[in-house]
Design a protein around this motif. Structure first.
Motif, short mmCIF file in Angstrom:
data_model
loop_
_atom_site.label_atom_id
_atom_site.label_comp_id
_atom_site.label_asym_id
_atom_site.label_seq_id
_atom_site.Cartn_x
_atom_site.Cartn_y
_atom_site.Cartn_z
N ALA A 119 10.83 -1.61 11.62
CA ALA A 119 11.41 -2.51 10.61
C ALA A 119 10.99 -2.08 9.21
N ILE A 120 11.98 -2.14 8.29
CA ILE A 120 11.67 -1.85 6.89
C ILE A 120 11.66 -3.15 6.15
N TYR A 121 10.49 -3.67 5.88
CA TYR A 121 10.50 -4.94 5.15
C TYR A 121 9.70 -4.90 3.86
N ASP A 122 9.13 -3.73 3.51
CA ASP A 122 8.49 -3.62 2.19
C ASP A 122 8.33 -2.13 1.84
N CYS A 123 7.74 -1.86 0.68
CA CYS A 123 7.57 -0.49 0.22
C CYS A 123 6.61 0.30 1.10
N PHE A 153 11.06 -2.71 -6.46
CA PHE A 153 10.56 -1.51 -7.11
C PHE A 153 9.28 -1.12 -6.38
N CYS A 154 9.23 0.15 -5.92
CA CYS A 154 8.07 0.62 -5.17
C CYS A 154 7.22 1.55 -6.03
N ASP A 155 5.92 1.28 -6.02
CA ASP A 155 4.96 2.19 -6.65
C ASP A 155 4.36 3.02 -5.52
N MET A 156 4.79 4.28 -5.44
CA MET A 156 4.35 5.15 -4.34
C MET A 156 3.23 6.09 -4.77
N GLU A 157 2.63 5.82 -5.95
CA GLU A 157 1.59 6.72 -6.45
C GLU A 157 0.21 6.08 -6.57
N THR A 158 0.16 4.89 -7.19
CA THR A 158 -1.14 4.28 -7.50
C THR A 158 -2.00 4.11 -6.26
N ASN A 159 -3.18 4.67 -6.31
CA ASN A 159 -4.19 4.43 -5.27
C ASN A 159 -3.62 4.55 -3.85
N GLY A 160 -2.81 5.59 -3.61
CA GLY A 160 -2.26 5.83 -2.27
C GLY A 160 -0.82 5.38 -2.10
N GLY A 161 -0.27 4.60 -3.05
CA GLY A 161 1.14 4.17 -2.98
C GLY A 161 1.39 3.05 -1.99
#
Ligand SMILES: [Ca+2]
Length: 337
Positions: A119-123, A153-161
């Motif tokens: 299931a895709i329910y978050d970033c 909006f997904c932050d895929m960088e900060t502290n492991g993403g």
């Protein structure tokens, strides 16, 4: 002083006054021997001296009594203060324990309704499927979870993403003085300033989640606050905030808002006689009222130090400094980069 002593003093005073009032009409001196007269005067003098010392003694005693009473009152005051402090401490401990229990209940509920790992329910789930570039994504509708399609909006960088943004302030053109319904479903644009929506945040944090708040001031300096546990109550419980396990370098300015209902300008759920949402012009977990106000008014450089209804984080810049940029983001506790 006993009654006979008083009578004696009064008699003495009367005697003296009678003598003073009639200086000319000198009555014939009583025919008494010289020695007898002086003896009587001497006796009276001694009695007067005794009475004076008794009076002094009494007044000293009164003073001491008064000082003792004042001391006792002060001591009682101190004891009352100590008791008050103990009650406050006990209340705060109770509230903390209560939080932990609610978080544990949520965790239990989560493991009971564990969904398929597809299931895709978050970033974080997107990251798990190798989407590793920060940006806007569309989470699909999920029949099983009963969730609608949602832009995030997904932050895929900060502290492991793997972070799903739930709020951002950076442009300042979107008003955050919104009503309950708007805060419930969300407003703004996920590429700019927005609130994801209490209902979505509530749903996303059904799984044990971490909250990370990043902030920037007008000098370009950045700080962050992270909470190892973050979850909201449902709408019936006014999207009550539960947080725990602070870390970071911005100060723990959400702690004061812990265990507090969400309030908006048209729904005063705060713990205050005042209407905090109207005073601080936002929607937030107002207590009485703020130690932070991340959904407050956006003030530009130059006017950002003038008001108390700005985007504040007391632990860093206090109540009169409206920050330049904020991002609030969440990620499952179980996330592994
Ligand atoms: Ca109120």
């Amino acid at each position: 002083m006993n009654f006979s002593n008083v009578a004696l003093v009064v008699a003495l005073i009367l005697l003296t006054e009678t003598k003073a009032q009639n200086p000319k009409k000198k009555p014939a001196p009583p025919k008494i021997a010289k020695g007898q007269c002086c003896d009587e005067v001497r006796t009276l003098k001694v009695q007067v001296a005794n009475l004076t010392s008794i009076l002094e003694e009494l007044s000293r005693k009164q003073e001491t009594d008064l000082i003792n009473v004042v001391r006792q009152i002060m001591e009682l005051d101190k004891q009352k203060q100590q008791l008050d402090n103990r009650v406050t401490e006990a209340e705060s401990k109770y509230s903390e324990v209560n939080n932990r229990v609610e978080i544990m209940q949520l965790q239990t509920l989560q493991s009971a309704t564990q969904t398929s790992s597809d299931a895709i329910y978050d970033c974080a789930s997107l990251y798990g499927k190798s989407y590793k570039i920060s940006g806007e994504y569309k989470l699909p509708k999920d029949e099983f979870l009963g969730t609608p399609e949602l832009s995030v909006f997904c932050d895929m960088e900060t502290n492991g993403g793997g972070w799903t943004l739930i709020q951002r302030r950076k442009i300042g053109l979107t008003s955050f003085k919104r009503d309950w319904k708007q805060y419930k479903s969300g407003f703004g644009s996920v590429r700019g300033d927005f609130w994801l929506g209490n209902e979505h945040i509530f749903r996303l944090t059904r799984q044990p989640s971490t909250l990370r708040i990043e902030m920037e001031d007008w000098e370009g300096e950045t700080r962050y606050a992270e909470y190892g546990f973050f979850t909201l109550g449902n709408e019936l419980n006014s999207y009550k905030l539960f947080i725990a396990n602070y870390s970071g370098n911005a100060g723990n300015s959400l702690r004061y808002h812990n265990n507090t209902n969400f309030s908006t300008v048209n729904r005063d759920n705060d713990k205050c006689v005042d209407d905090c949402a109207s005073l601080r012009k936002g929607g937030y977990w107002y207590n009485c009222c703020t130690d932070s106000n991340l959904n407050g008014v956006f003030y530009r450089y130059g006017e950002h130090k003038k008001n108390t209804d700005g985007i504040t984080w007391y632990g860093w810049h206090g109540p009169n400094y409206s920050l330049k940029k904020i991002e609030m983001k969440i990620r499952p506790v179980s996330f592994q980069p």
